[in-house]
Design an enzyme around this catalytic site. Structure first.
Site, PDB file in Angstrom:
ATOM      1  N   GLY A 137       0.775  -1.231   0.000  1.00 52.30           N
ATOM      2  CA  GLY A 137       0.000   0.000   0.000  1.00 52.30           C
ATOM      3  C   GLY A 137       0.803   1.276   0.000  1.00 52.30           C
ATOM      4  O   GLY A 137       0.286   2.336   0.356  1.00 52.30           O
ATOM      5  N   ASN A 156       1.720   3.076  -2.479  1.00 55.59           N
ATOM      6  CA  ASN A 156       1.074   4.039  -3.393  1.00 55.59           C
ATOM      7  C   ASN A 156      -0.245   4.555  -2.819  1.00 55.59           C
ATOM      8  O   ASN A 156      -0.563   5.739  -2.978  1.00 55.59           O
ATOM      9  CB  ASN A 156       0.838   3.395  -4.760  1.00 55.59           C
ATOM     10  CG  ASN A 156       2.094   3.384  -5.603  1.00 55.59           C
ATOM     11  OD1 ASN A 156       2.531   4.414  -6.102  1.00 55.59           O
ATOM     12  ND2 ASN A 156       2.703   2.210  -5.748  1.00 55.59           N
ATOM     13  N   LEU A 177      -5.012  -6.377  -8.128  1.00 58.35           N
ATOM     14  CA  LEU A 177      -4.676  -7.361  -9.152  1.00 58.35           C
ATOM     15  C   LEU A 177      -5.848  -8.083  -9.800  1.00 58.35           C
ATOM     16  O   LEU A 177      -5.648  -8.870 -10.716  1.00 58.35           O
ATOM     17  CB  LEU A 177      -3.703  -8.404  -8.569  1.00 58.35           C
ATOM     18  CG  LEU A 177      -2.473  -7.798  -7.897  1.00 58.35           C
ATOM     19  CD1 LEU A 177      -1.589  -8.884  -7.323  1.00 58.35           C
ATOM     20  CD2 LEU A 177      -1.691  -6.917  -8.856  1.00 58.35           C
ATOM     21  N   ASN A 193      -5.389   2.902 -13.384  1.00 57.72           N
ATOM     22  CA  ASN A 193      -4.498   1.877 -12.821  1.00 57.72           C
ATOM     23  C   ASN A 193      -3.044   2.298 -13.013  1.00 57.72           C
ATOM     24  O   ASN A 193      -2.721   3.033 -13.954  1.00 57.72           O
ATOM     25  CB  ASN A 193      -4.734   0.543 -13.551  1.00 57.72           C
ATOM     26  CG  ASN A 193      -3.865  -0.584 -13.001  1.00 57.72           C
ATOM     27  OD1 ASN A 193      -3.719  -0.737 -11.790  1.00 57.72           O
ATOM     28  ND2 ASN A 193      -3.276  -1.368 -13.891  1.00 57.72           N
ATOM     29  N   HIS A 206       0.819   0.566 -13.462  1.00 53.06           N
ATOM     30  CA  HIS A 206       1.490  -0.701 -13.760  1.00 53.06           C
ATOM     31  C   HIS A 206       3.002  -0.458 -13.762  1.00 53.06           C
ATOM     32  O   HIS A 206       3.470   0.531 -14.343  1.00 53.06           O
ATOM     33  CB  HIS A 206       1.032  -1.216 -15.128  1.00 53.06           C
ATOM     34  CG  HIS A 206       1.576  -2.572 -15.432  1.00 53.06           C
ATOM     35  ND1 HIS A 206       1.053  -3.717 -14.874  1.00 53.06           N
ATOM     36  CD2 HIS A 206       2.617  -2.967 -16.203  1.00 53.06           C
ATOM     37  CE1 HIS A 206       1.742  -4.763 -15.299  1.00 53.06           C
ATOM     38  NE2 HIS A 206       2.700  -4.340 -16.108  1.00 53.06           N
ATOM     39  N   ASP A 244      -4.546  -4.629 -17.865  1.00 57.07           N
ATOM     40  CA  ASP A 244      -3.454  -3.732 -18.269  1.00 57.07           C
ATOM     41  C   ASP A 244      -3.609  -3.252 -19.710  1.00 57.07           C
ATOM     42  O   ASP A 244      -2.643  -3.209 -20.474  1.00 57.07           O
ATOM     43  CB  ASP A 244      -2.095  -4.461 -18.133  1.00 57.07           C
ATOM     44  CG  ASP A 244      -1.833  -4.903 -16.708  1.00 57.07           C
ATOM     45  OD1 ASP A 244      -2.268  -4.206 -15.771  1.00 57.07           O
ATOM     46  OD2 ASP A 244      -1.189  -5.953 -16.530  1.00 57.07           O
TER      47      ASP A 244
END
Ligand code: GAR
Length: 201
Positions: A12, A14, A84, A101, A103, A144
């Site tokens: 966590g 981010n 995920l 999102n 990545h 993604d």
């Protein structure tokens, strides 16, 4: 006030960085953290920051009522920060162009199901890529895959391990993710998409 709900499954860093960034923001706030792992460290960290946490399982995530739960939290934007699971169509329809999102690689390379965390960095190292980076993108029905909003690169060094590359990537994520989310919300998706297209010409 515009409300972000952050989805996270693990450490966590981010998620907490987003919470800190928007804490003093005049118009944007992280309203809640949604987490799919009851033992994830992000849960205690977010609560310590005074942010409510909702823990859910796969059945709840895929049920139609999940959108209602998000609406009860007044969610306007969903931000996936180390989350995920594939986002179900009902959620994408309920938040059109409003799910972001991050990545830890330069999509479209090194993305897709199973490509997360160290798996990504190991694949980048195995391919002897000279550079890697981060991609911030809109979420669509595939892993993604949605429109790219922002990318930035970093070198892959000859003596890198998955750990050293991961920490370089994390530093990039912490530097850029809150700012890109803020720009997306305040200036619009189109602004970022146009900028990104111009940079990659
Ligand atoms: C981040 O590096 C993020 O890019 C990655 O998970 C990490 C979470 O770190 N996401 C993916 O791999 C998605 N495919 P954090 O829990 O410290 O924020």
């Amino acid at each position: 006030m515009i409300h972000i709900v952050v989805f996270a499954s693990g450490t966590g860093s981010n998620a907490i960085n987003l919470i800190s960034h928007f804490r003093q923001h005049p118009a944007i706030r992280v309203k809640a953290v949604f987490c799919n792992r009851p033992d994830a460290p992000v849960i205690q960290k977010a609560r310590a920051e005074g942010v409510p946490v909702v823990v859910f399982d796969r059945q709840a995530f895929n049920a139609p009522a999940f959108v209602d739960t998000l609406k009860q939290h007044d969610a306007h934007w969903l931000v996936l920060a180390g989350f995920l699971w594939l986002v179900p169509p009902a959620l994408i329809d309920a938040f059109p162009q409003r799910i972001i999102n991050i990545h830890p690689a330069l999509l479209p390379a090194y993305g897709g199901k199973g490509m997360f965390g160290h798996h990504v960095h190991q694949a980048v190292l195995a391919a002897r890529e000279p550079k890697s980076g981060i991609t911030i993108h809109l979420v669509d029905h595939r892993y993604d895959h949605g429109d790219t909003l922002f990318q930035v690169t970093c070198p892959v060094l000859p003596d890198d391990t998955a750990d050293t590359l991961a920490s370089r990537i994390h530093a990039l994520e912490h530097r850029w993710f809150p700012e890109v989310v803020e720009t997306c919300i305040t200036r619009g998706v189109l602004h970022l998409k146009t900028q990104h297209a111009a940079q990659t010409l």
